[in-house]
Design an enzyme around this catalytic site. Structure first.
Site: not given
Ligand code: FAD
Ligand code: UDP
Length: 367
Positions: A277, A169, A347, A246, A297, A345, A173
């Site tokens: 990060r 993803r 978003d 992870r 992070e 994975y 460019r």
């Molecule tokens: P979650 O948000 O994981 O919700 C699941 C919920 O279930 C949690 O609150 C958890 O506590 C609860 N739960 C789990 N097990 C139990 C249990 N046994 N009993 C009660 N509750 C429970 N997406 C983007 O589009 N843009 C971004 O920039 C972006 N950045 C991210 C950065 C990080 C570090 C991470 C980890 C994710 C990022 N994401 C991003 C992805 C985004 O967080 C997810 O796609 C989205 O939050 C998923 O929603 P969900 O409801 O599927 O899961």
């Molecule tokens: N990645 C990388 N260098 C960077 C940014 C991202 O190698 O500077 C790779 C890395 O493997 C990362 C993946 O691209 O896990 C996806 O990046 P993204 O920023 O989408 O990660 P997320 O926000 O899901 O952690």
């Protein structure tokens, strides 16, 4: 008796609870954390909305998904343009003419393409893993400075053992454009994410700080159907073995300066820096508060007692997930969804899409 017991108040669970409540169904949402919103949760300190579980930038190419989210918030005009810090050298991301021009002291797309073309030739057959895919896409220099160190820190594995899908993803460019994403819709909800979930869950009942798995028998009796958005293998007590994830540790710091890094996200792409990060939260909303809050992070190996933030979708785990899916299909009146329930994975936009599709199917004809 509730119609639905929704486990998890992240995007998937909250959207389903909202859609079901709209149709008149009684929902009980059970959340093990002490707050709603899953990983999107933001809290406010020093007048700054903190992305407590890492930078969350909403984006999509799907107007319907954007419009759906705008029922619950107003997005600002934030565009993610992260900076790469490699051993103190600063570059623009994603890989674009600004990056190439600083790296090779060139100025035209033609020059950049020639260099990359030469370097990609080292990969002769179809790329088999992330390393080969990355080199065949951007050449060896970009791979070694920006991908290898970051990816191996982030995933705790060699790039030779990782699937290429992880980096597919990231745009490459040959124009001067630092927008990390290609989607036409992008932004941060004004006022943070938590208010979105408060609105989505307004008509559902909520039990916070309650782990469904620790109260399974009692809670299951309360509803006709269960929507489970936690980790699918945890639901089945890891009986076929644990899927791999992870994890991360977030270290939040309040600093007595008004502007620490001049940008919302800096990626530390060398191996030596222990975190991947740093996020300076005020820049997501163009804040001008006196102080600033910065989050480091740190990638972590996942164990059962910590949060599984990222599924590891390699072949081995995918096969195991398919087996859990087999068990899931045999459960009556229990459905799995979201990033952990579907082991994808995702978003935010993917979780929204999946939740809306599921809600449509599940609630069709009912009410
Ligand atoms: P979650 O948000 O994981 O919700 C699941 C919920 O279930 C949690 O609150 C958890 O506590 C609860 N739960 C789990 N097990 C139990 C249990 N046994 N009993 C009660 N509750 C429970 N997406 C983007 O589009 N843009 C971004 O920039 C972006 N950045 C991210 C950065 C990080 C570090 C991470 C980890 C994710 C990022 N994401 C991003 C992805 C985004 O967080 C997810 O796609 C989205 O939050 C998923 O929603 P969900 O409801 O599927 O899961
Ligand atoms: N990645 C990388 N260098 C960077 C940014 C991202 O190698 O500077 C790779 C890395 O493997 C990362 C993946 O691209 O896990 C996806 O990046 P993204 O920023 O989408 O990660 P997320 O926000 O899901 O952690």
């Amino acid at each position: 008796m509730y119609d639905y017991l929704v486990v998890g108040s992240g995007l998937f669970g909250s959207i389903f609870a909202h859609e079901a409540s709209q149709k008149g169904f009684k929902c009980l949402v059970v959340e093990k954390r002490e707050h709603i919103g899953g990983n999107c949760y933001t809290s406010n300190k020093e007048g700054i909305n903190i992305h407590c579980y890492g930078a969350h930038i909403f984006r999509t190419s799907d107007k319907e998904i954007w419009d759906y989210m705008e029922r619950f918030c107003e997005f600002n005009h934030f565009i993610n343009s992260p900076i790469a810090n490699f051993k103190g050298e600063i570059y623009n991301l994603p890989f674009n003419m600004n990056t190439f021009s600083k790296m090779w002291n060139i100025s035209t797309p033609k020059e950049a393409k020639e260099i990359i073309e030469k370097q990609r030739k080292t990969i002769k057959s179809t790329p088999k893993n992330l390393e080969e895919h990355a080199i065949s896409l951007v050449g060896i220099d970009v791979y070694e400075k920006f991908i290898k160190g970051y990816t191996e820190k982030q995933w705790g594995r060699s790039c030779k053992e990782l699937p290429a899908s992880i980096i597919r993803r990231i745009p490459v460019r040959f124009i001067y454009d630092n927008n990390y994403f290609n989607d036409p819709y992008q932004g941060i909800p004004k006022g943070g994410y938590t208010a979105i979930f408060e609105k989505m869950l307004a008509n559902a009942e909520l039990l916070l700080s309650t782990d469904f798995l620790k109260n399974r028998e009692e809670l299951s009796k309360k509803a006709k159907k269960i929507i489970f958005t936690g980790a699918i293998d945890s639901y089945f007590n890891y009986q076929l073995g644990a899927l791999e994830y992870r994890s991360l540790e977030f270290k939040h710091k309040i600093l007595e300066v008004d502007n620490f890094q001049g940008v919302a996200v800096v990626n530390y792409t060398d191996r030596e820096t222990p975190y991947t990060r740093t996020i300076e939260h005020k820049h997501f909303e163009f804040g001008n508060q006196e102080k600033t809050i910065v989050t480091e992070e740190y990638p972590l190996e996942w164990t059962r007692d910590i949060e599984p933030y990222y599924p590891i979708n390699d072949d081995k785990n995918q096969k195991l997930y398919e087996k859990y899916l087999g068990l899931a299909k045999k459960e009556t009146n229990v459905y799995f969804g979201g990033r952990l329930g579907e082991y994808k994975y995702y978003d935010m936009q993917d979780s929204v899409k999946s939740a809306l599709e599921f809600s449509k199917k599940e609630l069709k004809g009912l009410s």
